[in-house]
Design a protein around this motif. Structure first.
Motif, PDB file in Angstrom:
ATOM      1  N   ALA A  88      -8.754   5.688  -8.005  1.00 23.81           N
ATOM      2  CA  ALA A  88      -9.282   7.009  -7.626  1.00 23.81           C
ATOM      3  C   ALA A  88      -8.502   8.079  -8.385  1.00 23.81           C
ATOM      4  CB  ALA A  88      -9.234   7.198  -6.125  1.00 23.81           C
ATOM      5  N   THR A  89      -7.777   8.935  -7.689  1.00 21.68           N
ATOM      6  CA  THR A  89      -7.035   9.999  -8.363  1.00 21.68           C
ATOM      7  C   THR A  89      -5.564   9.657  -8.555  1.00 21.68           C
ATOM      8  OG1 THR A  89      -6.528  11.103  -6.276  1.00 21.68           O
ATOM      9  CG2 THR A  89      -8.552  11.772  -7.431  1.00 21.68           C
ATOM     10  N   PHE A  90      -5.217   8.410  -8.334  1.00 19.48           N
ATOM     11  CA  PHE A  90      -3.828   7.978  -8.471  1.00 19.48           C
ATOM     12  C   PHE A  90      -3.651   7.159  -9.738  1.00 19.48           C
ATOM     13  CE2 PHE A  90      -4.671   8.533  -3.989  1.00 19.48           C
ATOM     14  CZ  PHE A  90      -3.593   9.289  -3.573  1.00 19.48           C
ATOM     15  N   GLU A  91      -2.464   7.267 -10.352  1.00 18.56           N
ATOM     16  CA  GLU A  91      -2.167   6.487 -11.545  1.00 18.56           C
ATOM     17  C   GLU A  91      -0.948   5.613 -11.253  1.00 18.56           C
ATOM     18  OE1 GLU A  91      -2.046  10.041 -11.889  1.00 18.56           O
ATOM     19  OE2 GLU A  91      -4.201  10.064 -12.210  1.00 18.56           O
ATOM     20  N   SER A  92      -0.963   4.367 -11.771  1.00 17.74           N
ATOM     21  CA  SER A  92       0.149   3.453 -11.510  1.00 17.74           C
ATOM     22  C   SER A  92       0.502   2.659 -12.761  1.00 17.74           C
ATOM     23  CB  SER A  92      -0.204   2.486 -10.370  1.00 17.74           C
ATOM     24  OG  SER A  92      -1.250   1.619 -10.769  1.00 17.74           O
ATOM     25  N   LYS A  93       1.621   2.008 -12.694  1.00 19.92           N
ATOM     26  CA  LYS A  93       2.030   1.058 -13.734  1.00 19.92           C
ATOM     27  C   LYS A  93       1.712  -0.311 -13.172  1.00 19.92           C
ATOM     28  CE  LYS A  93       4.040  -0.136 -17.597  1.00 19.92           C
ATOM     29  NZ  LYS A  93       3.431   0.209 -18.877  1.00 19.92           N
ATOM     30  N   HIS A  94       0.835  -1.028 -13.804  1.00 20.37           N
ATOM     31  CA  HIS A  94       0.315  -2.304 -13.306  1.00 20.37           C
ATOM     32  C   HIS A  94      -0.465  -2.046 -12.011  1.00 20.37           C
ATOM     33  CE1 HIS A  94       2.810  -3.940 -16.422  1.00 20.37           C
ATOM     34  NE2 HIS A  94       3.917  -3.538 -15.820  1.00 20.37           N
ATOM     35  N   SER A  95      -0.847  -3.058 -11.321  1.00 19.61           N
ATOM     36  CA  SER A  95      -1.575  -2.886 -10.060  1.00 19.61           C
ATOM     37  C   SER A  95      -0.637  -2.349  -8.992  1.00 19.61           C
ATOM     38  CB  SER A  95      -2.147  -4.231  -9.596  1.00 19.61           C
ATOM     39  OG  SER A  95      -3.103  -4.692 -10.522  1.00 19.61           O
ATOM     40  N   VAL A  96      -1.173  -1.555  -8.082  1.00 16.73           N
ATOM     41  CA  VAL A  96      -0.337  -1.058  -6.993  1.00 16.73           C
ATOM     42  C   VAL A  96      -0.001  -2.212  -6.052  1.00 16.73           C
ATOM     43  CG1 VAL A  96      -1.198   1.307  -7.054  1.00 16.73           C
ATOM     44  CG2 VAL A  96      -2.306  -0.349  -5.573  1.00 16.73           C
ATOM     45  N   THR A  97       1.164  -2.125  -5.421  1.00 20.45           N
ATOM     46  CA  THR A  97       1.561  -3.165  -4.476  1.00 20.45           C
ATOM     47  C   THR A  97       0.725  -3.040  -3.213  1.00 20.45           C
ATOM     48  OG1 THR A  97       3.254  -1.805  -3.436  1.00 20.45           O
ATOM     49  CG2 THR A  97       3.927  -3.138  -5.349  1.00 20.45           C
ATOM     50  N   SER A  98       0.644  -4.120  -2.444  1.00 21.41           N
ATOM     51  CA  SER A  98      -0.157  -4.093  -1.227  1.00 21.41           C
ATOM     52  C   SER A  98       0.394  -3.097  -0.213  1.00 21.41           C
ATOM     53  CB  SER A  98      -0.253  -5.495  -0.617  1.00 21.41           C
ATOM     54  OG  SER A  98       1.029  -6.007  -0.339  1.00 21.41           O
ATOM     55  N   SER A  99       1.721  -2.902  -0.179  1.00 17.54           N
ATOM     56  CA  SER A  99       2.268  -1.942   0.789  1.00 17.54           C
ATOM     57  C   SER A  99       1.894  -0.508   0.411  1.00 17.54           C
ATOM     58  CB  SER A  99       3.783  -2.092   0.916  1.00 17.54           C
ATOM     59  OG  SER A  99       4.425  -1.752  -0.288  1.00 17.54           O
ATOM     60  N   ILE A 100       1.938  -0.170  -0.883  1.00 17.42           N
ATOM     61  CA  ILE A 100       1.530   1.175  -1.305  1.00 17.42           C
ATOM     62  C   ILE A 100       0.038   1.359  -1.080  1.00 17.42           C
ATOM     63  CG2 ILE A 100       1.233   2.707  -3.302  1.00 17.42           C
ATOM     64  CD1 ILE A 100       3.927   1.677  -4.347  1.00 17.42           C
ATOM     65  N   LEU A 101      -0.753   0.356  -1.403  1.00 14.29           N
ATOM     66  CA  LEU A 101      -2.198   0.427  -1.174  1.00 14.29           C
ATOM     67  C   LEU A 101      -2.488   0.646   0.303  1.00 14.29           C
ATOM     68  CD1 LEU A 101      -5.110   0.182  -2.154  1.00 14.29           C
ATOM     69  CD2 LEU A 101      -4.903  -2.285  -1.838  1.00 14.29           C
ATOM     70  N   SER A 102      -1.781  -0.072   1.164  1.00 16.91           N
ATOM     71  CA  SER A 102      -1.958   0.086   2.607  1.00 16.91           C
ATOM     72  C   SER A 102      -1.648   1.518   3.037  1.00 16.91           C
ATOM     73  CB  SER A 102      -1.059  -0.898   3.347  1.00 16.91           C
ATOM     74  OG  SER A 102      -1.106  -0.673   4.724  1.00 16.91           O
ATOM     75  N   ASP A 103      -0.563   2.087   2.518  1.00 24.46           N
ATOM     76  CA  ASP A 103      -0.196   3.462   2.856  1.00 24.46           C
ATOM     77  C   ASP A 103      -1.257   4.456   2.382  1.00 24.46           C
ATOM     78  OD1 ASP A 103       2.173   2.646   4.065  1.00 24.46           O
ATOM     79  OD2 ASP A 103       3.367   2.972   2.251  1.00 24.46           O
ATOM     80  N   LEU A 104      -1.742   4.276   1.150  1.00 23.57           N
ATOM     81  CA  LEU A 104      -2.762   5.183   0.613  1.00 23.57           C
ATOM     82  C   LEU A 104      -4.055   5.109   1.425  1.00 23.57           C
ATOM     83  CD1 LEU A 104      -2.276   4.583  -3.214  1.00 23.57           C
ATOM     84  CD2 LEU A 104      -1.697   6.665  -1.944  1.00 23.57           C
ATOM     85  N   LEU A 105      -4.486   3.901   1.755  1.00 28.79           N
ATOM     86  CA  LEU A 105      -5.724   3.743   2.525  1.00 28.79           C
ATOM     87  C   LEU A 105      -5.559   4.270   3.944  1.00 28.79           C
ATOM     88  CD1 LEU A 105      -6.921   0.261   1.247  1.00 28.79           C
ATOM     89  CD2 LEU A 105      -7.897   2.506   0.724  1.00 28.79           C
ATOM     90  N   THR A 106      -4.373   4.091   4.527  1.00 31.99           N
ATOM     91  CA  THR A 106      -4.117   4.638   5.859  1.00 31.99           C
ATOM     92  C   THR A 106      -4.218   6.160   5.831  1.00 31.99           C
ATOM     93  OG1 THR A 106      -2.706   2.767   6.467  1.00 31.99           O
ATOM     94  CG2 THR A 106      -2.426   4.801   7.740  1.00 31.99           C
ATOM     95  N   ASP A 107      -3.609   6.783   4.820  1.00 34.32           N
ATOM     96  CA  ASP A 107      -3.710   8.239   4.677  1.00 34.32           C
ATOM     97  C   ASP A 107      -5.167   8.671   4.554  1.00 34.32           C
ATOM     98  OD1 ASP A 107      -0.970   8.427   4.809  1.00 34.32           O
ATOM     99  OD2 ASP A 107      -0.689   8.972   2.705  1.00 34.32           O
TER     100      ASP A 107
END
Length: 127
Positions: A88-107
């Motif tokens: 979406a509007t986020f940029e990362s190095k490699h795939s995002v980790t599941s914990s960061i993904l969980s935090d983003l989706l929770t937000d």
């Protein structure tokens, strides 16, 4: 070109420091007031894609773009790292980790809920 000017005027109003755009959720909140309850149920789609590493200067804001930016969830060791993935509007190095993904989706779910919508499911092809 009128279309390019129109797009540029919209881009000027985007708060680049906040990856979840408040104006979007205010618009959704207004839209929710016009919907019946059954139409306020949503399914979120999360999909990540590879992007080319590139650093660029946004001449309008004079900001350098192209680095890892996961908002407040950006790992400290990646603050000056070139991004090679986008979610979406986020940029990362490699795939995002599941914990960061969980935090983003929770937000995102909280913001949608505060806008009057209910998220019934999340669909993704990874993590």
């Amino acid at each position: 070109m009128e279309q390019k000017d129109t797009i540029n005027s919209y881009l000027e109003n985007i708060d680049k420091s906040n990856r979840f755009q408040p104006a979007l959720f205010e618009t959704l909140k207004l839209r929710a007031t016009r919907l019946v309850l059954v139409d306020k149920h949503e399914i979120c789609l999360a999909d990540e894609m590879s992007i080319s590493e590139a650093i660029a200067l946004d001449e309008r804001s004079m900001e350098i773009q192209g680095f890892v930016n996961l908002g407040c969830y950006t790992p400290g060791n990646q603050l000056s790292t070139r991004a090679d993935h986008a979610l979406a509007t986020f940029e990362s190095k490699h795939s995002v980790t599941s914990s960061i993904l969980s935090d983003l989706l929770t937000d995102e779910i909280i913001l949608l809920h505060n806008s009057g919508f209910t998220v019934d499911a999340i669909t993704m092809d990874w993590a």
